[in-house]
Scaffold this motif. Structure first.
Motif, PDB file in Angstrom:
ATOM      1  N   VAL A  28       0.824  -1.205   0.000  1.00 45.87           N
ATOM      2  CA  VAL A  28       0.000   0.000   0.000  1.00 45.87           C
ATOM      3  C   VAL A  28       0.861   1.258   0.000  1.00 45.87           C
ATOM      4  CG1 VAL A  28      -1.782   1.267   1.268  1.00 45.87           C
ATOM      5  CG2 VAL A  28      -1.830  -1.232   1.222  1.00 45.87           C
ATOM      6  N   ALA A  29       2.020   1.186   0.655  1.00 48.78           N
ATOM      7  CA  ALA A  29       2.818   2.383   0.905  1.00 48.78           C
ATOM      8  C   ALA A  29       3.885   2.668  -0.134  1.00 48.78           C
ATOM      9  CB  ALA A  29       3.484   2.262   2.277  1.00 48.78           C
ATOM     10  N   MET A  30       4.212   1.718  -0.988  1.00 48.54           N
ATOM     11  CA  MET A  30       5.399   1.877  -1.830  1.00 48.54           C
ATOM     12  C   MET A  30       5.388   3.159  -2.662  1.00 48.54           C
ATOM     13  SD  MET A  30       6.350  -1.893  -3.251  1.00 48.54           S
ATOM     14  CE  MET A  30       6.732  -3.243  -2.123  1.00 48.54           C
ATOM     15  N   ASN A  31       4.297   3.437  -3.319  1.00 47.72           N
ATOM     16  CA  ASN A  31       4.261   4.596  -4.214  1.00 47.72           C
ATOM     17  C   ASN A  31       4.348   5.908  -3.456  1.00 47.72           C
ATOM     18  OD1 ASN A  31       2.331   6.720  -5.798  1.00 47.72           O
ATOM     19  ND2 ASN A  31       3.553   5.518  -7.218  1.00 47.72           N
ATOM     20  N   ILE A  32       3.494   6.077  -2.452  1.00 41.59           N
ATOM     21  CA  ILE A  32       3.492   7.341  -1.727  1.00 41.59           C
ATOM     22  C   ILE A  32       4.797   7.519  -0.951  1.00 41.59           C
ATOM     23  CG2 ILE A  32       2.226   6.321   0.209  1.00 41.59           C
ATOM     24  CD1 ILE A  32       2.114  10.002  -0.978  1.00 41.59           C
ATOM     25  N   ALA A  33       5.360   6.434  -0.412  1.00 42.49           N
ATOM     26  CA  ALA A  33       6.615   6.545   0.325  1.00 42.49           C
ATOM     27  C   ALA A  33       7.744   6.995  -0.597  1.00 42.49           C
ATOM     28  CB  ALA A  33       6.961   5.217   0.987  1.00 42.49           C
ATOM     29  N   MET A  46      13.004   0.444  -3.341  1.00 44.35           N
ATOM     30  CA  MET A  46      12.081  -0.531  -2.760  1.00 44.35           C
ATOM     31  C   MET A  46      12.588  -1.938  -3.090  1.00 44.35           C
ATOM     32  SD  MET A  46      10.262   1.717  -1.474  1.00 44.35           S
ATOM     33  CE  MET A  46       9.525   3.322  -1.583  1.00 44.35           C
ATOM     34  N   VAL A  47      13.399  -2.487  -2.204  1.00 44.06           N
ATOM     35  CA  VAL A  47      14.042  -3.787  -2.425  1.00 44.06           C
ATOM     36  C   VAL A  47      13.703  -4.690  -1.257  1.00 44.06           C
ATOM     37  CG1 VAL A  47      16.244  -4.982  -2.707  1.00 44.06           C
ATOM     38  CG2 VAL A  47      15.929  -2.695  -3.695  1.00 44.06           C
ATOM     39  N   HIS A  48      12.988  -5.796  -1.519  1.00 48.56           N
ATOM     40  CA  HIS A  48      12.587  -6.646  -0.400  1.00 48.56           C
ATOM     41  C   HIS A  48      12.957  -8.121  -0.563  1.00 48.56           C
ATOM     42  CE1 HIS A  48       9.084  -6.926  -3.175  1.00 48.56           C
ATOM     43  NE2 HIS A  48       9.121  -8.193  -2.807  1.00 48.56           N
ATOM     44  N   ALA A  49      13.381  -8.554  -1.732  1.00 46.01           N
ATOM     45  CA  ALA A  49      13.657  -9.975  -1.958  1.00 46.01           C
ATOM     46  C   ALA A  49      14.816 -10.442  -1.081  1.00 46.01           C
ATOM     47  CB  ALA A  49      13.988 -10.228  -3.428  1.00 46.01           C
ATOM     48  N   GLN A  50      14.639 -11.598  -0.466  1.00 43.54           N
ATOM     49  CA  GLN A  50      15.670 -12.143   0.416  1.00 43.54           C
ATOM     50  C   GLN A  50      16.984 -12.352  -0.321  1.00 43.54           C
ATOM     51  OE1 GLN A  50      14.346 -15.637   2.484  1.00 43.54           O
ATOM     52  NE2 GLN A  50      16.249 -15.895   3.623  1.00 43.54           N
ATOM     53  N   GLU A  51      16.902 -12.641  -1.620  1.00 43.03           N
ATOM     54  CA  GLU A  51      18.108 -12.912  -2.400  1.00 43.03           C
ATOM     55  C   GLU A  51      19.022 -11.699  -2.552  1.00 43.03           C
ATOM     56  OE1 GLU A  51      14.929 -15.830  -3.413  1.00 43.03           O
ATOM     57  OE2 GLU A  51      15.028 -13.640  -3.220  1.00 43.03           O
ATOM     58  N   ILE A  67       6.359  -3.807   8.501  1.00 41.70           N
ATOM     59  CA  ILE A  67       5.784  -5.158   8.389  1.00 41.70           C
ATOM     60  C   ILE A  67       4.312  -5.151   7.985  1.00 41.70           C
ATOM     61  CG2 ILE A  67       7.440  -5.987  10.114  1.00 41.70           C
ATOM     62  CD1 ILE A  67       4.943  -6.265  12.016  1.00 41.70           C
ATOM     63  N   GLY A  68       3.883  -4.092   7.325  1.00 41.06           N
ATOM     64  CA  GLY A  68       2.462  -3.956   7.009  1.00 41.06           C
ATOM     65  C   GLY A  68       1.865  -5.106   6.233  1.00 41.06           C
ATOM     66  N   THR A  69       2.506  -5.546   5.152  1.00 35.03           N
ATOM     67  CA  THR A  69       2.021  -6.689   4.373  1.00 35.03           C
ATOM     68  C   THR A  69       3.066  -7.796   4.470  1.00 35.03           C
ATOM     69  OG1 THR A  69       2.865  -5.589   2.368  1.00 35.03           O
ATOM     70  CG2 THR A  69       0.520  -5.397   2.812  1.00 35.03           C
ATOM     71  N   LEU A  70       3.133  -8.384   5.639  1.00 36.93           N
ATOM     72  CA  LEU A  70       4.179  -9.339   5.984  1.00 36.93           C
ATOM     73  C   LEU A  70       3.938 -10.699   5.339  1.00 36.93           C
ATOM     74  CD1 LEU A  70       6.712  -9.577   7.827  1.00 36.93           C
ATOM     75  CD2 LEU A  70       5.171 -10.382   9.625  1.00 36.93           C
ATOM     76  N   SER A  71       5.038 -11.349   4.950  1.00 34.94           N
ATOM     77  CA  SER A  71       5.002 -12.740   4.485  1.00 34.94           C
ATOM     78  C   SER A  71       6.315 -13.387   4.894  1.00 34.94           C
ATOM     79  CB  SER A  71       4.838 -12.820   2.960  1.00 34.94           C
ATOM     80  OG  SER A  71       6.018 -12.366   2.311  1.00 34.94           O
ATOM     81  N   GLY A 196       1.694   7.464   7.331  1.00 37.33           N
ATOM     82  CA  GLY A 196       2.516   7.055   8.461  1.00 37.33           C
ATOM     83  C   GLY A 196       3.667   6.162   8.033  1.00 37.33           C
ATOM     84  N   CYS A 197       3.388   5.242   7.130  1.00 39.71           N
ATOM     85  CA  CYS A 197       4.446   4.373   6.600  1.00 39.71           C
ATOM     86  C   CYS A 197       5.485   5.192   5.847  1.00 39.71           C
ATOM     87  CB  CYS A 197       3.843   3.322   5.669  1.00 39.71           C
ATOM     88  SG  CYS A 197       2.582   2.276   6.439  1.00 39.71           S
ATOM     89  N   SER A 198       5.031   6.212   5.143  1.00 37.12           N
ATOM     90  CA  SER A 198       5.952   7.090   4.426  1.00 37.12           C
ATOM     91  C   SER A 198       6.827   7.875   5.386  1.00 37.12           C
ATOM     92  CB  SER A 198       5.162   8.058   3.537  1.00 37.12           C
ATOM     93  OG  SER A 198       4.351   7.359   2.622  1.00 37.12           O
ATOM     94  N   LEU A 199       6.242   8.254   6.523  1.00 33.21           N
ATOM     95  CA  LEU A 199       7.016   8.958   7.537  1.00 33.21           C
ATOM     96  C   LEU A 199       8.168   8.093   8.047  1.00 33.21           C
ATOM     97  CD1 LEU A 199       7.610  11.238   9.482  1.00 33.21           C
ATOM     98  CD2 LEU A 199       5.710  10.447  10.911  1.00 33.21           C
TER      99      LEU A 199
END
Length: 267
Positions: A28-33, A46-51, A67-71, A196-199
């Motif tokens: 949800v936050a990626m674009n606005i952040a 915006m880099v999240h891959a474990q690799e 951790i908003g959209t955690l997996s 808030g996430c952007s903050l």
């Protein structure tokens, strides 16, 4: 000014040498952040891959973890990035979104806290619960006032050697010894998703500028948000028009304007 460092001074430093901020945040936050960081003068990634998250965190100026959209896969990337940031001497910021909602989230946040965030940023309910108290939070929404979380924030800061920022109508920041309150913003801000996430990402940007002063960095980021929120509210007719006005306000801020209008008080 707190730490003999004004928010305007830090904003000037950020724009002179724009930091690369590694943001592991929610869908949800990626674009606005990213837009918030760009408007302020920082460079988002915006880099999240474990690799690759660990490798990337080592070259960024700071890391932020939300951790908003955690997996499970994302958690692996978060941990790898936090480990790499710590080993590389890079500060990182934790946003424990609704960590109390499920056992998966509680376990994830416990593991992340062990990796030593420089700053923890959350709403009052999240901070109260993270310190071991009983909060009234429901999902991502805070049902507690910031003033109710102040002692929890101090306890949490001392327990983890971190700066803790509690955001709400009046923000509160502490490192367990010093504390400050930041006033400002707009009632429209909670009506725009992911601000808030952007903050949290912006806290990361300022912490990259002053990695040795996370308290001053957090205060500067929150003051920047508060002043820009007030500026945007004067031009917006509602939450839909507030969002672009807020980005414009961030871009228009300069050091003198920020220091003139920031409402930061020792607590």
């Amino acid at each position: 000014m707190l730490d003999q460092t004004s928010p305007g001074t830090l904003l000037s430093e950020l724009r002179k040498q724009p930091p690369l901020v590694h943001c592991i945040t929610n869908f949800v936050a990626m674009n606005i952040a990213a837009n918030v960081l760009l408007a302020t003068g920082a460079s988002p990634a915006m880099v999240h891959a474990q690799e690759e998250a660990g490798e990337f965190a080592a070259i960024a100026g700071a890391l932020t973890v939300n951790i908003g959209t955690l997996s499970s896969g994302w958690l692996g990337g978060m941990e790898a990035a936090a480990v790499a940031a710590r080993q590389s001497g890079r500060p990182w910021v934790l946003d424990p979104v609704a960590h109390y909602a499920t056992s998966f989230r509680r376990t994830a946040v416990g593991r992340l806290l062990e990796l030593g965030p420089a700053v923890i940023r959350g709403n009052a309910s999240e901070i109260i619960a993270l310190a071991g108290g009983a909060s009234r939070g429901q999902g991502v929404d805070s049902r507690d006032g910031v003033e109710q979380a102040e002692e929890s924030a101090r306890l949490l800061a001392r327990a983890h050697g971190a700066t803790v920022a509690v955001t709400g109508v009046v923000d509160f920041v502490t490192d367990g010894e010093r504390a400050a309150r930041i006033e400002g913003g707009s009632a429209l801000m909670p009506q725009v998703t992911a601000l808030g996430c952007s903050l949290t990402c912006l806290v990361g940007a300022f912490t990259a500028v002053r990695p040795d002063a996370p308290f001053a960095a957090a205060v500067a980021a929150l003051a920047t948000f508060a002043v820009a929120g007030e500026m945007a509210a004067g031009k917006a007719n509602g939450p839909g028009s507030f969002s672009p006005a807020f980005l414009d306000a961030l871009a228009a801020l300069d050091a003198s304007l920020l220091d003139r209008d920031a409402k930061v008080f020792a607590a």
